[in-house]
Write a protein that holds these residues in place. Structure first.
Motif, PDB file in Angstrom:
ATOM      1  N   ILE A   1       0.839  -1.204   0.000  1.00  0.00           N
ATOM      2  CA  ILE A   1       0.000   0.000   0.000  1.00  0.00           C
ATOM      3  C   ILE A   1       0.870   1.250   0.000  1.00  0.00           C
ATOM      4  N   GLY A   2       1.964   1.226   0.796  1.00  0.00           N
ATOM      5  CA  GLY A   2       2.889   2.364   0.820  1.00  0.00           C
ATOM      6  C   GLY A   2       3.493   2.623  -0.544  1.00  0.00           C
ATOM      7  N   ASP A   3       3.871   1.552  -1.258  1.00  0.00           N
ATOM      8  CA  ASP A   3       4.441   1.703  -2.603  1.00  0.00           C
ATOM      9  C   ASP A   3       3.417   2.281  -3.572  1.00  0.00           C
ATOM     10  N   LEU A   4       2.142   1.817  -3.446  1.00  0.00           N
ATOM     11  CA  LEU A   4       1.085   2.326  -4.316  1.00  0.00           C
ATOM     12  C   LEU A   4       0.852   3.824  -4.092  1.00  0.00           C
ATOM     13  N   LEU A   5       0.872   4.236  -2.804  1.00  0.00           N
ATOM     14  CA  LEU A   5       0.684   5.654  -2.495  1.00  0.00           C
ATOM     15  C   LEU A   5       1.834   6.497  -3.035  1.00  0.00           C
ATOM     16  N   THR A   6       3.055   5.950  -2.945  1.00  0.00           N
ATOM     17  CA  THR A   6       4.224   6.675  -3.452  1.00  0.00           C
ATOM     18  C   THR A   6       4.124   6.850  -4.969  1.00  0.00           C
ATOM     19  N   GLN A   7       3.733   5.787  -5.658  1.00  0.00           N
ATOM     20  CA  GLN A   7       3.588   5.867  -7.121  1.00  0.00           C
ATOM     21  C   GLN A   7       2.507   6.877  -7.516  1.00  0.00           C
TER      22      GLN A   7
ATOM     23  N   ARG B   1       2.924  10.332  -9.623  1.00  0.00           N
ATOM     24  CA  ARG B   1       2.150  10.552 -10.856  1.00  0.00           C
ATOM     25  C   ARG B   1       1.468  11.912 -10.826  1.00  0.00           C
ATOM     26  N   ARG B   2       0.835  12.238  -9.644  1.00  0.00           N
ATOM     27  CA  ARG B   2       0.130  13.522  -9.547  1.00  0.00           C
ATOM     28  C   ARG B   2       1.098  14.706  -9.569  1.00  0.00           C
ATOM     29  N   ALA B   3       2.303  14.497  -9.023  1.00  0.00           N
ATOM     30  CA  ALA B   3       3.293  15.580  -9.015  1.00  0.00           C
ATOM     31  C   ALA B   3       4.104  15.629 -10.305  1.00  0.00           C
ATOM     32  N   GLU B   4       3.748  14.736 -11.257  1.00  0.00           N
ATOM     33  CA  GLU B   4       4.436  14.687 -12.559  1.00  0.00           C
ATOM     34  C   GLU B   4       5.949  14.554 -12.395  1.00  0.00           C
ATOM     35  N   GLY B   5       6.359  13.691 -11.434  1.00  0.00           N
ATOM     36  CA  GLY B   5       7.772  13.405 -11.236  1.00  0.00           C
ATOM     37  C   GLY B   5       8.497  14.363 -10.312  1.00  0.00           C
ATOM     38  N   ASN B   6       7.837  15.393  -9.825  1.00  0.00           N
ATOM     39  CA  ASN B   6       8.467  16.368  -8.926  1.00  0.00           C
ATOM     40  C   ASN B   6       8.471  15.802  -7.510  1.00  0.00           C
ATOM     41  N   GLN B   7       9.705  15.403  -7.046  1.00  0.00           N
ATOM     42  CA  GLN B   7       9.799  14.741  -5.743  1.00  0.00           C
ATOM     43  C   GLN B   7       9.423  15.667  -4.589  1.00  0.00           C
ATOM     44  N   SER B   8       9.773  16.948  -4.701  1.00  0.00           N
ATOM     45  CA  SER B   8       9.437  17.899  -3.633  1.00  0.00           C
ATOM     46  C   SER B   8       7.929  18.011  -3.457  1.00  0.00           C
ATOM     47  N   LEU B   9       7.176  18.122  -4.571  1.00  0.00           N
ATOM     48  CA  LEU B   9       5.722  18.222  -4.508  1.00  0.00           C
ATOM     49  C   LEU B   9       5.100  16.908  -4.050  1.00  0.00           C
ATOM     50  N   ALA B  10       5.668  15.767  -4.524  1.00  0.00           N
ATOM     51  CA  ALA B  10       5.151  14.457  -4.126  1.00  0.00           C
ATOM     52  C   ALA B  10       5.311  14.242  -2.627  1.00  0.00           C
ATOM     53  N   ALA B  11       6.427  14.695  -2.071  1.00  0.00           N
ATOM     54  CA  ALA B  11       6.656  14.561  -0.632  1.00  0.00           C
ATOM     55  C   ALA B  11       5.602  15.339   0.167  1.00  0.00           C
ATOM     56  N   LYS B  12       5.271  16.541  -0.360  1.00  0.00           N
ATOM     57  CA  LYS B  12       4.242  17.339   0.308  1.00  0.00           C
ATOM     58  C   LYS B  12       2.881  16.636   0.270  1.00  0.00           C
ATOM     59  N   LEU B  13       2.567  16.014  -0.868  1.00  0.00           N
ATOM     60  CA  LEU B  13       1.299  15.299  -0.982  1.00  0.00           C
ATOM     61  C   LEU B  13       1.213  14.143   0.006  1.00  0.00           C
ATOM     62  N   LEU B  14       2.363  13.495   0.244  1.00  0.00           N
ATOM     63  CA  LEU B  14       2.402  12.356   1.172  1.00  0.00           C
ATOM     64  C   LEU B  14       2.556  12.784   2.621  1.00  0.00           C
ATOM     65  N   GLY B  15       2.940  14.034   2.850  1.00  0.00           N
ATOM     66  CA  GLY B  15       3.147  14.518   4.212  1.00  0.00           C
ATOM     67  C   GLY B  15       4.432  14.025   4.826  1.00  0.00           C
ATOM     68  N   ILE B  16       5.454  13.787   3.988  1.00  0.00           N
ATOM     69  CA  ILE B  16       6.756  13.341   4.498  1.00  0.00           C
ATOM     70  C   ILE B  16       7.835  14.267   3.935  1.00  0.00           C
ATOM     71  N   SER B  17       9.072  14.094   4.424  1.00  0.00           N
ATOM     72  CA  SER B  17      10.183  14.911   3.928  1.00  0.00           C
ATOM     73  C   SER B  17      10.664  14.378   2.582  1.00  0.00           C
TER      74      SER B  17
ATOM     75  N   LEU C   1      11.857   5.609  -2.782  1.00  0.00           N
ATOM     76  CA  LEU C   1      11.983   5.351  -4.225  1.00  0.00           C
ATOM     77  C   LEU C   1      13.172   4.435  -4.513  1.00  0.00           C
ATOM     78  N   LYS C   2      14.290   4.691  -3.847  1.00  0.00           N
ATOM     79  CA  LYS C   2      15.483   3.867  -4.039  1.00  0.00           C
ATOM     80  C   LYS C   2      15.230   2.434  -3.593  1.00  0.00           C
ATOM     81  N   LYS C   3      14.531   2.276  -2.469  1.00  0.00           N
ATOM     82  CA  LYS C   3      14.233   0.948  -1.951  1.00  0.00           C
ATOM     83  C   LYS C   3      13.328   0.183  -2.914  1.00  0.00           C
ATOM     84  N   ALA C   4      12.330   0.902  -3.448  1.00  0.00           N
ATOM     85  CA  ALA C   4      11.413   0.265  -4.407  1.00  0.00           C
ATOM     86  C   ALA C   4      12.129  -0.158  -5.676  1.00  0.00           C
ATOM     87  N   GLN C   5      13.123   0.628  -6.131  1.00  0.00           N
ATOM     88  CA  GLN C   5      13.864   0.310  -7.350  1.00  0.00           C
ATOM     89  C   GLN C   5      14.832  -0.862  -7.146  1.00  0.00           C
TER      90      GLN C   5
END
Length: 472
Positions: free
Chosen positions: A430-436, A440-456, A464-468
């Motif tokens: 589930i965590g991996d699905l939320l990260t993906q 997708r919503r941040a169009e690859g922008n890690q800074s914006l994606a982190a804000k959406l997830l509420g993490i640093s 991302l590195k762990k998933a890869q």
């Protein structure tokens, strides 16, 4: 004498000095609004006046020829123990005062006492007498389960015991001059209760109603108190306020719970002082109407939260009526339905249809959030669409079905998040699905994606590195 005297019973002034009788009458009328007054200069005539008139309070001098004040006090308390007596004497003697209280006097004032203190003392005893009379009347009605004027309530369709208790209470408090607060949900018929109370009070003045919800402080003051010419821009002529229009009758303030804080202060002063100032005037006018208020809000909670003044709340709830909602008066539903259908049929020029036997049962299981007002609207809607001998239940079913669906929504999600034919994903998955999804919503922008997830952002990079690095 005023055609609508206050209080409901007479106040007898007994003193051998005519000048003092005149001055005391003026003080009570002007400062206290007390106008149901009788004067007695010869103490020998006092008992006859009490016998002939509805006297509830006697203001009595002590030093008089013929029959002394103390002797008359003892006679009054022996023959008319329910009549209150206040001593107003020229003697400032503690021993005399104590003896009068022992004989049954409610209070003792010296003639040189400050006028405001004297008037407030008289008003206190009047209030006490009114409350005692109401309690006696209420006890009598409850014990005998009777209504003295059932015709007054003919417009209120009910056979509910709680509503009958409300009617008995209204009959008991109707003669009082104190405010009445009517509480109940929207649509239960609070204005009908106010009208019945006004009729029971037998006041000669009118019932004036105003909904105070949404009135700002200036409009509220102008509406109630009126104004003089030139009081503000646009005040081209003097206008009497609703208080003056309701003189001798009842002023009904609906939705009192929505009153602003500034307006609450003005209403409190009106009730406390019994007087008001029209806008642009420096001369007060007396309040000559009874105040009745209504609300659908929880004023206890509002005064606890500071939204409604505590002192005003307790002033208004001297007499309080709680109207039960329709869902607690289910036996009234068939009566009201039949009444509203007949009313609608007469208005539409139709014949009242036969009511299906299952309809009252169906309606008895509905909560009626709009109470009697909602049932009336349903009856009128059904009657307007009626075509056959038997009343169609379609209008009622649509409303009840809609209510049932909305009531079930919170416990029944419209869409299942996971396919029921497969096992639930792990928390890691589930965590991996939320990260993906965030990427997708941040169009690859890690800074914006982190804000959406509420993490640093570093925490996201680590995910991302762990998933890869994990084997597929």
């Amino acid at each position: 004498m005023n055609t609508n005297p206050y209080p409901a019973f007479g106040v007898l002034l007994v003193d051998d000095e005519p000048a003092f009788l005149r001055s005391l009458s003026i003080v009570l009328e002007r400062r206290g609004g007390i106008n149901h007054l009788f004067q007695c200069q010869d103490s020998r005539e006092a008992m006859a006046i009490i016998k002939q008139e509805n006297i509830g309070l006697v203001l009595l001098d002590l030093t008089m020829p013929h029959v002394s004040g103390e002797t008359l006090l003892a006679q009054i308390k022996a023959e008319y123990p329910e009549v209150a007596v206040i001593i107003i004497s020229g003697l400032n003697q503690a021993e005399t005062a104590v003896n009068c209280i022992r004989l049954g006097a409610h209070d003792y004032f010296v003639k040189t006492t400050e006028e405001n203190r004297l008037v407030e003392g008289v008003k206190r005893v009047i209030l006490m007498q009114e409350m005692q009379a109401e309690n006696h009347a209420l006890r009598r009605r409850f014990l005998t389960d009777t209504l003295e004027r059932p015709e007054v309530f003919s417009r209120i369709i009910t056979r509910d015991k709680a509503m009958r208790s409300v009617f008995q209470y209204l009959e008991s408090v109707a003669p009082s001059s104190q405010p009445v607060m009517i509480c109940g949900e929207s649509g239960v018929g609070k204005e009908l209760i106010a009208r019945a109370l006004h009729t029971l009070s037998q006041r000669n003045g009118p019932l004036i109603s105003v909904n105070v919800a949404g009135l700002d402080d200036h409009v509220f003051a102008d509406t109630l108190f009126g104004h003089h010419r030139g009081a503000f821009t646009g005040a081209d002529a003097a206008r009497a306020g609703l208080i003056e229009q309701a003189a001798g009758g009842t002023l009904f303030l609906d939705e009192i719970g929505d009153l602003s804080q500034a307006s609450q202060v003005k209403l409190l002063r009106l009730i406390q002082e019994g007087e008001y100032y029209p806008l642009g005037s420096d001369r007060p006018k007396r309040l000559k109407a009874r105040i009745v208020v209504a609300t659908h809000q929880d004023l206890v909670q509002k005064q606890l939260s500071g939204e409604f003044r505590k002192d005003l709340y307790y002033r208004l709830k001297t007499h309080q009526v709680d109207i039960p909602p329709l869902r607690k008066r289910r036996q009234d539903i068939p009566l009201l339905l039949s009444h509203f259908l007949q009313e609608a049929a007469d208005e539409l020029g139709k014949t009242k249809p036969t009511i299906p036997k299952e309809l009252p049962v169906l309606l008895a299981n509905y909560a009626f959030p709009g109470n009697v007002r909602e049932l009336r609207a349903l009856a009128y809607d059904a009657m307007s669409q009626h075509r056959s001998r038997m009343l169609s239940m379609d209008v009622f079913r649509r409303v009840l079905d809609k209510h049932a669906v909305s009531a079930d929504l919170p416990s029944q999600p419209a869409v299942s998040l996971f396919d029921p034919d497969f096992p639930l994903p792990s928390l890691q998955e589930i965590g991996d699905l939320l990260t993906q999804e965030a990427m997708r919503r941040a169009e690859g922008n890690q800074s914006l994606a982190a804000k959406l997830l509420g993490i640093s952002q570093p925490a996201l990079s680590k995910r991302l590195k762990k998933a890869q690095s994990e084997p597929e």
